[in-house]
Design a protein around this motif. Structure first.
Motif, PDB file in Angstrom:
ATOM      1  N   THR A 146      70.665  13.891 -11.197  1.00 45.21           N
ATOM      2  CA  THR A 146      70.651  14.949 -12.314  1.00 45.21           C
ATOM      3  C   THR A 146      72.189  15.454 -12.573  1.00 45.21           C
ATOM      4  N   SER A 149      66.471  12.759 -15.297  1.00 42.47           N
ATOM      5  CA  SER A 149      66.631  13.898 -16.125  1.00 42.47           C
ATOM      6  C   SER A 149      67.967  14.723 -16.168  1.00 42.47           C
ATOM      7  N   SER A 152      70.067  18.213 -16.386  1.00 42.05           N
ATOM      8  CA  SER A 152      69.632  19.675 -16.373  1.00 42.05           C
ATOM      9  C   SER A 152      69.551  20.560 -17.757  1.00 42.05           C
ATOM     10  N   GLN A 153      68.661  21.517 -17.594  1.00 40.54           N
ATOM     11  CA  GLN A 153      68.529  22.288 -18.837  1.00 40.54           C
ATOM     12  C   GLN A 153      69.880  22.783 -19.266  1.00 40.54           C
ATOM     13  N   GLY A 211      61.641  15.782 -16.722  1.00 41.35           N
ATOM     14  CA  GLY A 211      61.274  16.448 -15.760  1.00 41.35           C
ATOM     15  C   GLY A 211      60.215  16.319 -14.649  1.00 41.35           C
ATOM     16  N   THR A 229      56.057  22.067 -17.338  1.00 41.70           N
ATOM     17  CA  THR A 229      56.615  23.429 -17.364  1.00 41.70           C
ATOM     18  C   THR A 229      58.095  23.314 -17.823  1.00 41.70           C
ATOM     19  N   GLU A 230      59.018  22.387 -17.106  1.00 41.10           N
ATOM     20  CA  GLU A 230      60.260  22.136 -17.319  1.00 41.10           C
ATOM     21  C   GLU A 230      60.730  21.645 -18.909  1.00 41.10           C
ATOM     22  N   ASP A 234      59.640  24.615 -21.143  1.00 41.13           N
ATOM     23  CA  ASP A 234      60.896  25.529 -21.144  1.00 41.13           C
ATOM     24  C   ASP A 234      62.159  25.068 -22.071  1.00 41.13           C
TER      25      ASP A 234
END
Length: 396
Positions: A80, A139, A141-142, A174, A203-204, A207
């Motif tokens: 990541t 992935s 990071s957000q 995620g 969930t990721e 979000d």
């Protein structure tokens, strides 16, 4: 020198000094269009396939005349942090100035899209993504994704719509293997059922979807890159279909069942038609609950290894029963590096040695493809011919 770099190939006169090298049948052995040639090709493909592993794979060498082509194992999957470093570089997100005012269709398609991850663990037989992006998902990071959205929305040309928030498969963001994907040579993460070691928690990604559509200047954040409906239906996919349908579909959702016959889906390494039907029902209900009139765009393939004329008749019946009008269809072509290509060439599965029927003549492929368009009068002569050959005159 540059020799030995993961993910590269070189030509050398000798392989004696290459550590742990695996030599496969020569070009002269695998190239003849004979039973013996295909048998050697299958052996070669199997060895190459099992060594596409950055951690445990061995260099593979094939002799061509008096020289060797050496293929080194793939590069390690990006972390990541590495993904963030790459996507955090100061890209302009604009074409090179040399294009001037010229319109670039492919740029228009992707200019407002965001890549959230790379790689795919589905390993579909007809797809080469796992070979050039990896069989593990990397992935971002957000925070890194949201920073790119912020930069994109500050562009005066941005009109408020993120055209796509995804990757090879949008809802793999995620998700990951709990024990390390590369340790598994079987690569059956999703078929025939989802592996117990796969973390399918959405969930990721849920979000990220919530945060993306709430960003300043963002009116819509659509997902156009396609999803895996078996992942969406899994225990980890709770709420995904509802959120996707309510906020992230631009009117039509891309979905790729590819076929409906269990035998063909087995060779494609795709989930069952029953699961696809279940997804369609849940998608329709979620659209209704959201007060939206939304549809799906289905992707289907004819002529895939293992697909016979009777299987295409079954698919045509399914399309009719479900009142579908598929727009995205294709006749199978053997893409390099894929298992489907190897099955098509060898008429067997190199990994299991089982025989696989393959439609190869122009007539076989034409009749299979015509069954997609049974409603079109231009295709009726071919459809009738196909139904008679499949002994399904009752459908004429």
């Amino acid at each position: 020198g540059i020799d030995g770099i993961p993910g590269t190939s070189v030509v050398r006169k000798s392989i004696a000094e290459v550590d742990k090298i695996l030599e496969v049948p020569t070009w002269e052995e695998v190239s003849p269009m004979t039973d013996a040639g295909r048998e050697r090709f299958a052996w070669m493909f199997r060895k190459y396939h099992l060594n596409c592993d950055p951690n445990f794979g061995r260099p593979v060498a094939q002799k061509h005349g008096d020289r060797y082509v050496i293929v080194y194992p793939p590069t390690p999957t990006l972390t990541t942090q590495q993904m963030d470093e790459i996507y955090g570089l100061p890209f302009t997100r604009h074409p090179h100035p040399s294009y001037g005012e010229e319109r670039i269709p492919c740029y228009e398609m992707i200019k407002d899209s965001i890549t959230t991850h790379r790689g795919c663990y589905a390993d579909c037989s007809f797809c080469a993504i796992t070979y050039h992006q990896g069989v593990m998902v990397s992935s971002r990071s957000q925070a890194n994704v949201l920073k790119e959205i912020e930069d994109m929305t500050s562009d005066p040309a941005f009109r408020g719509t993120i055209s796509d928030l995804g990757g090879p498969t949008a809802n793999m963001f995620g998700t990951h293997c709990k024990i390390g994907r590369y340790r598994c040579h079987a690569r059956n993460c999703l078929t025939p059922t989802i592996c117990e070691h796969l973390n399918t928690d959405h969930t990721e990604v849920l979000d990220l979807m919530d945060k993306a559509r709430k960003m300043p200047k963002v009116k819509h954040a659509f997902i156009q890159s396609g999803i895996r409906f078996d992942l969406a239906l899994s225990d980890g996919g709770k709420d995904y279909i509802d959120k996707l349908t309510r906020y992230h579909v631009s009117g039509r959702l891309k979905i790729a069942p590819e076929h409906t016959s269990p035998e063909v889906l087995h060779h494609m390494k795709k989930p069952s038609a029953d699961m696809y039907k279940d997804f369609l029902k849940q998608y329709a209900k979620a659209s209704c609950d959201a007060g939206k009139d939304q549809y799906t765009v289905q992707y289907f393939i004819s002529g895939h290894p293992g697909c016979k004329l009777e299987h295409m008749v079954e698919l045509a019946e399914f399309i009719k029963e479900e009142h579908l009008s598929p727009e995205q269809v294709q006749d199978f072509y053997p893409a390099p590096l894929t298992l489907g290509m190897a099955m098509w060439h060898c008429q067997s599965n190199p990994l299991t040695r089982e025989y696989v029927y393959c439609a190869k003549t122009p007539r076989e492929k034409r009749l299979q493809r015509a069954l997609f368009f049974f409603r079109d009068q231009d295709y009726w002569p071919d459809v009738r011919e196909a139904l008679r050959e499949a002994k399904r005159e009752d459908l004429i």
